[in-house]
Write an enzyme that holds these catalytic residues in place. Structure first.
Site, PDB file in Angstrom:
ATOM      1  N   GLU A 186       0.690  -1.129  -0.033  1.00 17.54           N
ATOM      2  CA  GLU A 186       0.114   0.054   0.170  1.00 17.54           C
ATOM      3  C   GLU A 186       0.840   1.214  -0.107  1.00 17.54           C
ATOM      4  O   GLU A 186       0.480   2.231  -0.320  1.00 17.54           O
ATOM      5  CB  GLU A 186      -1.060  -0.017   1.207  1.00 17.54           C
ATOM      6  CG  GLU A 186      -1.956   1.024   1.238  1.00 17.54           C
ATOM      7  CD  GLU A 186      -3.046   1.180  -0.020  1.00 17.54           C
ATOM      8  OE1 GLU A 186      -3.540  -0.098  -0.226  1.00 17.54           O
ATOM      9  OE2 GLU A 186      -2.769   1.906  -0.946  1.00 17.54           O
ATOM     10  N   LYS A 224       5.500   4.316  -9.744  1.00 18.09           N
ATOM     11  CA  LYS A 224       4.294   4.294  -9.379  1.00 18.09           C
ATOM     12  C   LYS A 224       3.218   3.990 -10.435  1.00 18.09           C
ATOM     13  O   LYS A 224       2.289   3.195 -10.168  1.00 18.09           O
ATOM     14  CB  LYS A 224       3.899   5.540  -8.544  1.00 18.09           C
ATOM     15  CG  LYS A 224       4.758   5.857  -7.430  1.00 18.09           C
ATOM     16  CD  LYS A 224       4.513   7.258  -6.666  1.00 18.09           C
ATOM     17  CE  LYS A 224       5.217   7.347  -5.398  1.00 18.09           C
ATOM     18  NZ  LYS A 224       5.388   8.976  -5.011  1.00 18.09           N
ATOM     19  N   GLY A 239       3.967  12.149   4.617  1.00 20.43           N
ATOM     20  CA  GLY A 239       4.970  12.203   5.498  1.00 20.43           C
ATOM     21  C   GLY A 239       5.374  10.762   5.757  1.00 20.43           C
ATOM     22  O   GLY A 239       4.795   9.851   5.481  1.00 20.43           O
TER      23      GLY A 239
HETATM   24  N1  LIG Z   1      10.738   8.496   2.804  1.00 27.04           N
HETATM   25  C1  LIG Z   1       9.359   8.307   2.145  1.00 27.04           C
HETATM   26  O1  LIG Z   1       8.681   9.313   2.579  1.00 27.04           O
HETATM   27  C2  LIG Z   1       9.020   7.263   1.456  1.00 27.04           C
HETATM   28  C3  LIG Z   1       7.669   7.507   1.003  1.00 27.04           C
HETATM   29  C4  LIG Z   1       6.986   6.342   0.185  1.00 27.04           C
HETATM   30  C5  LIG Z   1       7.839   5.182  -0.067  1.00 27.04           C
HETATM   31  N2  LIG Z   1       9.195   5.217   0.378  1.00 27.04           N
HETATM   32  C6  LIG Z   1      10.216   4.129  -0.157  1.00 27.04           C
HETATM   33  O2  LIG Z   1      10.334   3.447   1.114  1.00 27.04           O
HETATM   34  C7  LIG Z   1      11.664   2.914   0.989  1.00 27.04           C
HETATM   35  C8  LIG Z   1      12.686   3.281   2.207  1.00 27.04           C
HETATM   36  O3  LIG Z   1      12.616   4.687   1.966  1.00 27.04           O
HETATM   37  P1  LIG Z   1      13.460   5.452   3.215  1.00 27.04           P
HETATM   38  O4  LIG Z   1      13.155   6.977   3.030  1.00 27.04           O
HETATM   39  O5  LIG Z   1      13.284   4.697   4.594  1.00 27.04           O
HETATM   40  O6  LIG Z   1      15.033   5.224   2.970  1.00 27.04           O
HETATM   41  P2  LIG Z   1      16.267   5.100   3.721  1.00 27.04           P
HETATM   42  O7  LIG Z   1      16.101   6.280   4.905  1.00 27.04           O
HETATM   43  O8  LIG Z   1      17.308   5.628   2.496  1.00 27.04           O
HETATM   44  O9  LIG Z   1      16.451   3.651   4.130  1.00 27.04           O
HETATM   45  C9  LIG Z   1      16.676   2.605   3.206  1.00 27.04           C
HETATM   46  C10 LIG Z   1      17.307   1.565   4.444  1.00 27.04           C
HETATM   47  O10 LIG Z   1      17.444   0.439   3.418  1.00 27.04           O
HETATM   48  C11 LIG Z   1      18.940   0.106   3.473  1.00 27.04           C
HETATM   49  N3  LIG Z   1      19.123  -0.544   2.439  1.00 27.04           N
HETATM   50  C12 LIG Z   1      19.781  -0.262   1.015  1.00 27.04           C
HETATM   51  N4  LIG Z   1      20.164  -1.005   0.381  1.00 27.04           N
HETATM   52  C13 LIG Z   1      19.962  -2.484   0.968  1.00 27.04           C
HETATM   53  C14 LIG Z   1      20.253  -3.883   0.771  1.00 27.04           C
HETATM   54  N5  LIG Z   1      20.845  -4.101  -0.577  1.00 27.04           N
HETATM   55  N6  LIG Z   1      20.122  -4.646   1.747  1.00 27.04           N
HETATM   56  C15 LIG Z   1      19.768  -4.212   3.136  1.00 27.04           C
HETATM   57  N7  LIG Z   1      19.368  -3.077   3.425  1.00 27.04           N
HETATM   58  C16 LIG Z   1      19.530  -2.180   2.386  1.00 27.04           C
HETATM   59  C17 LIG Z   1      19.505   1.046   3.994  1.00 27.04           C
HETATM   60  O11 LIG Z   1      20.588   0.403   4.896  1.00 27.04           O
HETATM   61  P3  LIG Z   1      21.893   1.319   5.137  1.00 27.04           P
HETATM   62  O12 LIG Z   1      21.521   2.930   5.653  1.00 27.04           O
HETATM   63  O13 LIG Z   1      22.893   0.456   5.922  1.00 27.04           O
HETATM   64  O14 LIG Z   1      22.557   1.304   4.068  1.00 27.04           O
HETATM   65  C18 LIG Z   1      18.722   1.712   4.925  1.00 27.04           C
HETATM   66  O15 LIG Z   1      18.464   1.132   6.107  1.00 27.04           O
HETATM   67  C19 LIG Z   1      12.061   3.245  -0.458  1.00 27.04           C
HETATM   68  O16 LIG Z   1      11.839   2.316  -1.501  1.00 27.04           O
HETATM   69  C20 LIG Z   1      11.255   4.571  -0.633  1.00 27.04           C
HETATM   70  O17 LIG Z   1      11.168   4.716  -2.086  1.00 27.04           O
HETATM   71  C21 LIG Z   1       9.754   5.998   1.017  1.00 27.04           C
END
Ligand SMILES: NC(=O)c1ccc[n+]([C@@H]2O[C@H](COP(=O)([O-])OP(=O)(O)OC[C@H]3O[C@@H](n4cnc5c(N)ncnc54)[C@H](OP(=O)(O)O)[C@@H]3O)[C@@H](O)[C@H]2O)c1
Length: 356
Positions: free
Chosen positions: A138, A213, A310
């Protein structure tokens, strides 16, 4: 109460907020018959933390090892892999492999990552069906505002034939800000500071996030078999600011519109800058807002508008996916909301009584 064991793959902004929300919503989860235990956390730079000491990161193998260690929960349908790694727009990896590994190991999978549904929705859904587990995402589009859930859970028998929407927060915010005179770099920096722009901001401004998306929506709602690379794509540039301001002066709005439609066997999908007349619903979607209009056969057009986005909303999407899994469990508790707690009634004071 069923104890769900969670494997958190990725523990950045979304993963941490989800963990916090589980604590904040403990009472709600208990009413739903859900208890949670984090069986392990895997990230690229911190490796695997499960019980004792952290172990080094060996890519997908680390995730597979952790799933294998939760065999009992997997067998009983209580294992949930929560995928929140970074979006990779080239191939949707490693998220798609994580989803596949989770399902193969008997876990349900929930994710906020657009990659799996955008690149491999049909294959992963089939794998989930065969494994009798759920693959839910979702949070991939419009955070916690129900789009996929809305269609799947509340519109039985309805065919969605197409959609149009403003579904990338960063570019919509930038276009609105540039109409008012902000610079491209300044508006982008604001979105980065708010933690809303993707880690690699070119994913937003070049239209890739919207294309991912669009592919996820088309695959899940229109039964398409496309990837983001098959979505016709346009992004925004510093020049879009001038166009947006000119459009506004003539009572029109420049918007980055994601759309897709099915005609017979063919699904076409695109992300493009469009100048909309002022009375188009999507023209009034301002700043960080998102909206999507679904075209359906039985209930006409349905518009879903998200007024703010957010991390909490994205984390909520994961919480709602977890609840969907628990509600489908045989013998799950009734899903009606409890009545709101009534404020304590006080008898009116004597002086009040007199004035009435
Ligand atoms: N932020 C938003 O508002 C938002 C909204 C909707 C959807 N999303 C989606 O949600 C996801 C996470 O977003 P986020 O903002 O939380 O990103 P983030 O803060 O950059 O965190 C990404 C996490 O993934 C880990 N990671 C990256 N590559 C990996 C791998 N190969 N194996 C294991 N762990 C790995 C990173 O670990 P390290 O730090 O150790 O590298 C980090 O813990 C993304 O796909 C994003 O598109 C985000």
């Amino acid at each position: 109460v069923t104890t769900y064991e969670l494997i958190l793959v990725g523990f950045g902004r979304v993963g941490r907020r989800f963990k916090g929300l589980l604590d904040e919503k403990r009472a709600f989860l208990k009413r739903e018959g859900i208890d949670v235990r984090v069986a392990g956390v895997v990230t690229r730079s911190h490796g695997c933390t499960s019980g004792g000491r952290p172990t080094p990161f060996h890519g997908t193998d680390t995730v597979i090892d952790l799933i294998a260690r939760s065999r009992a929960a997997a067998r009983e349908g209580r294992l949930v892999l929560v995928e929140t790694t970074t979006l990779d727009i080239a191939r949707g990896e490693p998220a798609t492999t994580h989803v596949r590994a989770g399902l193969a190991g008997g876990a349900h999978v929930i994710t906020a990552n657009k990659g799996p549904a955008a690149f491999a929705y049909q294959a992963l859904s089939k794998a989930a069906r065969l494994a009798e587990r759920r693959f839910l995402f979702e949070g991939a589009v419009m955070d916690g505002v129900p789009v996929f859930n809305l269609v799947r859970e509340t519109l039985p028998g309805v065919n969605v034939s197409g959609f149009r929407g403003v579904i990338n927060t960063t570019t919509n915010y930038m276009l609105t800000a540039m109409e008012g005179g902000a610079t491209f770099a300044g508006a982008l920096a604001e979105m980065q500071a708010a933690g809303i722009a993707e880690a690699d901001a070119s994913l937003d401004v070049d239209g890739w996030d919207a294309a991912a998306k669009t592919a996820a929506l088309a695959n899940a709602l229109l039964d398409a078999r496309i990837t983001p690379h098959q979505v016709e794509r346009e992004g925004i540039t510093p020049g879009s600011g001038r166009r947006a301001a000119e459009a506004r002066r003539s009572k029109r709005r420049l918007k980055l519109i994601a759309s897709a439609g099915r005609a017979g066997d063919r699904v076409t999908a695109r992300v493009a800058l469009e100048e909309l007349p002022g009375d188009d619903l999507l023209a009034s979607v301002e700043g960080p807002q998102n909206a999507i209009v679904l075209q359906t056969d039985l209930v006409g057009e349905i518009a879903i508008v998200q007024r703010g986005s957010g991390l909490t909303q994205t984390a909520y999407a994961l919480l709602s996916d977890l609840t969907t899994i628990a509600r489908a469990r045989p013998g799950a508790r009734a899903t009606l909301r409890p009545p709101p707690t009534a404020p304590a009634r006080r008898s009116p004071s004597p002086s009040r009584r007199r004035t009435r």
